[in-house]
Design a protein around this motif. Structure first.
Motif, PDB file in Angstrom:
ATOM      1  N   CYS A  67       0.873  -1.176   0.000  1.00 24.62           N
ATOM      2  CA  CYS A  67       0.000   0.000   0.000  1.00 24.62           C
ATOM      3  C   CYS A  67       0.910   1.226   0.000  1.00 24.62           C
ATOM      4  O   CYS A  67       1.644   1.443   0.958  1.00 24.62           O
ATOM      5  CB  CYS A  67      -0.895   0.003   1.240  1.00 24.62           C
ATOM      6  SG  CYS A  67      -1.721   1.580   1.453  1.00 24.62           S
ATOM      7  N   CYS A  90      -4.487  -1.870  -3.636  1.00 22.64           N
ATOM      8  CA  CYS A  90      -4.973  -1.566  -2.283  1.00 22.64           C
ATOM      9  C   CYS A  90      -6.156  -0.602  -2.301  1.00 22.64           C
ATOM     10  O   CYS A  90      -6.134   0.420  -2.992  1.00 22.64           O
ATOM     11  CB  CYS A  90      -3.834  -0.982  -1.455  1.00 22.64           C
ATOM     12  SG  CYS A  90      -4.292  -0.879   0.292  1.00 22.64           S
ATOM     13  N   CYS A 103      -7.519   0.241   0.931  1.00 18.62           N
ATOM     14  CA  CYS A 103      -7.680   0.414   2.373  1.00 18.62           C
ATOM     15  C   CYS A 103      -8.200   1.833   2.639  1.00 18.62           C
ATOM     16  O   CYS A 103      -8.271   2.663   1.734  1.00 18.62           O
ATOM     17  CB  CYS A 103      -6.354   0.170   3.089  1.00 18.62           C
ATOM     18  SG  CYS A 103      -5.171   1.511   2.868  1.00 18.62           S
ATOM     19  N   CYS A 162      -5.942   4.631   1.473  1.00 12.82           N
ATOM     20  CA  CYS A 162      -5.991   4.863   0.018  1.00 12.82           C
ATOM     21  C   CYS A 162      -7.294   5.569  -0.373  1.00 12.82           C
ATOM     22  O   CYS A 162      -7.286   6.467  -1.208  1.00 12.82           O
ATOM     23  CB  CYS A 162      -5.847   3.546  -0.746  1.00 12.82           C
ATOM     24  SG  CYS A 162      -4.155   2.904  -0.749  1.00 12.82           S
TER      25      CYS A 162
END
Ligand SMILES: [Zn+2]
Length: 634
Positions: A112, A146, A148, A151
């Motif tokens: 990430c 990613c 998450c 992000c």
């Protein structure tokens, strides 16, 4: 006498050993990639000797990539240095490798690049690798999937594509290239891209910025089996992706990369190597050190074997005689690569530079997914360029080209300068209302037709073996014309359509809803499509689909069949070409003069036809008297 004999024997062995040093091939470098899992095991010197002996007897290797990181495994310094020493002592060029995965087995979990911890780690790995190597390559995973919360927050209002393109360009500069060069100013950092180039931008692989930032790029040419893999990549891509990358970064595409995964027969593995080399990749990498040690499974012997096909399974399985007179078994996957490289190296130097019908993919474009590879599979030699092709009599544009906002203007300029353009129905649909109607008024309707009957010119009806679903295109009578038609009942629609504009023609090629149904078009339909689209070249193919043609700029060409049975095709050449020399068998073929078919309103000289048979999953390499395939522009 005995002493002299021993001395001569010693000299003989000395020569054998000294001959066993790279470079082994005249036309390319052969490399093997080693994952961090395998490099970590290289602390066992005895095992290392054994595995290297097993591999190097079966395939000659010039260069090895030793990976420092994958899946959070970092190879310790001592092991890494001893492995580097070992391979250098064998005469190999040694480079590093990095795979930026957290866990490959978890849907290829990537780093990430919004996460400060991950960023720190990515940078440390680059620095660690630069400390030990003057060159390293990033394997396939320098992208991010990613999503998450970090992000999501960092992305804000941007699209995922725009966010990731920007994020990865910045990560390449700040976490990889600059830190690596700060540690080792000599270090060359190469980015290897995987085979899914149409989707790169969505995951942050940036073909627009990165090739200029890195010291070189590299291509995944592992197309594997088109049916069983979810990617459904066509075999032709192993060739075309190298051409595309060469056009993106001329002279800086380092090579292609193949693994033995997901091949249902061994020919498929070998085929990926030779297709990569047909595209003139300077280096070929075998992935990986572990997989090429796996025994060859007998079920990988294709049912067509035993007939001197291009990949000869039985010849591969023969024991190898080593320099000390021993017969070596078992045969592992490495041997399939070995015999392929030895065979291709014999003729590759006779071929010129690859050329093909230019297609256009603006950076980060999406459209008819990977369609150019399907077109390569129907016998059209293809080439993909990141810029609009202005040269040549004909170009072939797919839906991806719509990403160029000036596309219609560029098409118009080409036509006005007397150069033809072929567009697919997918691009026609995308350009409806965007100015294409200024060239020709066509309607891409929302109706479909399921067709089996076709007409190419006057007269005969040709049939496909199954129904093909095509879009229905409407046109205005006498404003544009059907070159090839599909018919069902008493109704019909264009398959290849021609509209005159200024000094040239705009052609529209109907792409079936299922692209692989292009392979179902009858041979006569395909012949006509090829004749129109390859008008820049003085050699063309006639016959069924899944036979490909590869042109080179010095009058040589290759015909390859991907079919499981032998196939007879015709090579149609300009009349001046009277002989084809088979560069592998040494045979010379004489052609018959044939009248050229009526073709739009153009006058064409009689041609020469050569009938050739291609064995299953095999290729033939030819040279003509012509020094170039390119016809001069009228
Ligand atoms: Zn994230």
């Amino acid at each position: 006498m005995k002493k002299i004999f021993s001395f001569l024997l010693f000299i003989f062995f000395f020569l054998c050993v000294s001959a066993q040093q790279p470079p082994f091939y005249k036309n390319f470098t052969v490399s093997v990639y080693t994952t961090a899992y395998s490099v970590a095991e290289m602390n066992n010197q005895k095992k290392l000797e054994e595995t290297w002996n097993l591999i190097s007897r079966q395939v000659k290797i010039d260069k090895i990539y030793l990976e420092t990181h994958r899946d959070n495994i970092v190879v310790d310094e001592k092991t890494l240095e001893s492995a580097i020493r070992f391979f250098k002592s064998k005469g190999l060029k040694v480079a590093g490798g990095i795979t930026y995965t957290i866990n490959e087995r978890n849907n290829f979990e990537t780093f990430c690049y919004s996460n400060p911890e991950h960023r720190k780690k990515a940078k440390e790995i680059a620095e660690y690798t630069a400390r030990h190597f003057d060159e390293f390559i990033l394997d396939d995973f320098f992208f991010t999937s990613c999503k998450c919360d970090l992000c999501i927050k960092a992305k804000g209002e941007m699209s995922w594509t725009d966010f990731r393109l920007k994020l990865m360009t910045e990560a390449a500069r700040d976490l990889i290239i600059n830190p690596a060069k700060a540690i080792n100013p000599k270090v060359k950092v190469i980015i290897k891209y995987p085979n899914w180039y149409e989707h790169f931008q969505g995951l942050g692989f940036n073909l627009e910025t990165e090739p200029a930032m890195f010291d070189g790029i590299y291509a995944g040419t592992e197309t594997r089996d088109p049916v069983i893999m979810d990617q459904h990549l066509q075999q032709y891509e192993s060739y075309l992706i190298i051409r595309y990358f060469d056009n993106i970064a001329p002279g800086r595409n380092g090579g292609g990369w193949v693994d033995p995964g997901a091949s249902l027969y061994m020919d498929r593995y070998a085929e990926q190597f030779w297709l990569t080399l047909f595209a003139k990749a300077p280096e070929i990498t075998m992935f990986d050190y572990r997989q090429i040690q796996l025994p060859v499974r007998p079920e990988l012997r294709g049912s067509w074997q035993g007939n001197q096909t291009s990949f000869d399974f039985d010849a591969m399985m023969k024991p190898i005689q080593s320099s000390d007179g021993k017969s070596i078994l078992p045969i592992t996957t490495a041997r399939a690569a070995g015999i392929t490289f030895e065979q291709v190296d014999k003729f590759l130097g006779l071929l010129g530079n690859p050329v093909g019908v230019k297609s256009y993919r603006p950076f980060h474009a999406i459209g008819e997914d990977f369609l150019q590879n399907f077109l390569g599979m129907i016998g059209i030699p293809m080439d993909i360029s990141p810029s609009f092709p202005t040269e040549g009599k004909m170009i072939l544009l797919t839906e991806s080209a719509k990403f160029d906002p000036l596309l219609v203007q560029k098409i118009r300029t080409r036509l006005q300068s007397g150069k033809d353009v072929m567009i697919t129905t997918g691009l026609l649909r995308a350009l409806q209302g965007k100015g294409i109607e200024d060239i020709v008024e066509l309607t891409y309707t929302d109706r479909k037709a399921l067709v089996t009957d076709f007409k190419a010119g006057w007269g005969k009806i040709y049939q496909s073996s199954k129904g093909i679903l095509i879009p229905q295109i409407n046109y205005l009578t006498n404003d544009s014309w059907e070159e090839i038609s599909a018919i069902e009942g008493t109704e019909g629609w264009p398959v290849l359509h021609r509209a005159k504009y200024s000094k040239a023609n705009l052609y529209i090629l109907t792409i079936p809803d299922n692209y692989s149904d292009l392979y179902q078009y009858p041979a006569n339909v395909l012949n006509r499509i090829r004749a129109v689209v390859t008008q820049d070249f003085n050699v063309k193919l006639e016959g069924p689909s899944q036979v490909s043609l590869f042109y080179y700029d010095n009058g040589t060409f290759i015909v390859e069949s991907f079919l499981p049975e032998p196939v007879t095709v015709k090579i149609i050449a300009d009349q001046q070409i009277s002989i084809l020399d088979d560069l592998i068998s040494g045979e010379s073929l004489k052609g018959n003069v044939v009248p050229s078919p009526p073709f739009g309103n153009k006058e064409i000289n009689p041609e020469r036809s050569f009938e050739i048979t291609i064995k299953p999953h095999s290729y033939r390499v030819f040279r003509t008297e012509a020094t170039s395939f390119h016809k001069p522009l009228n």
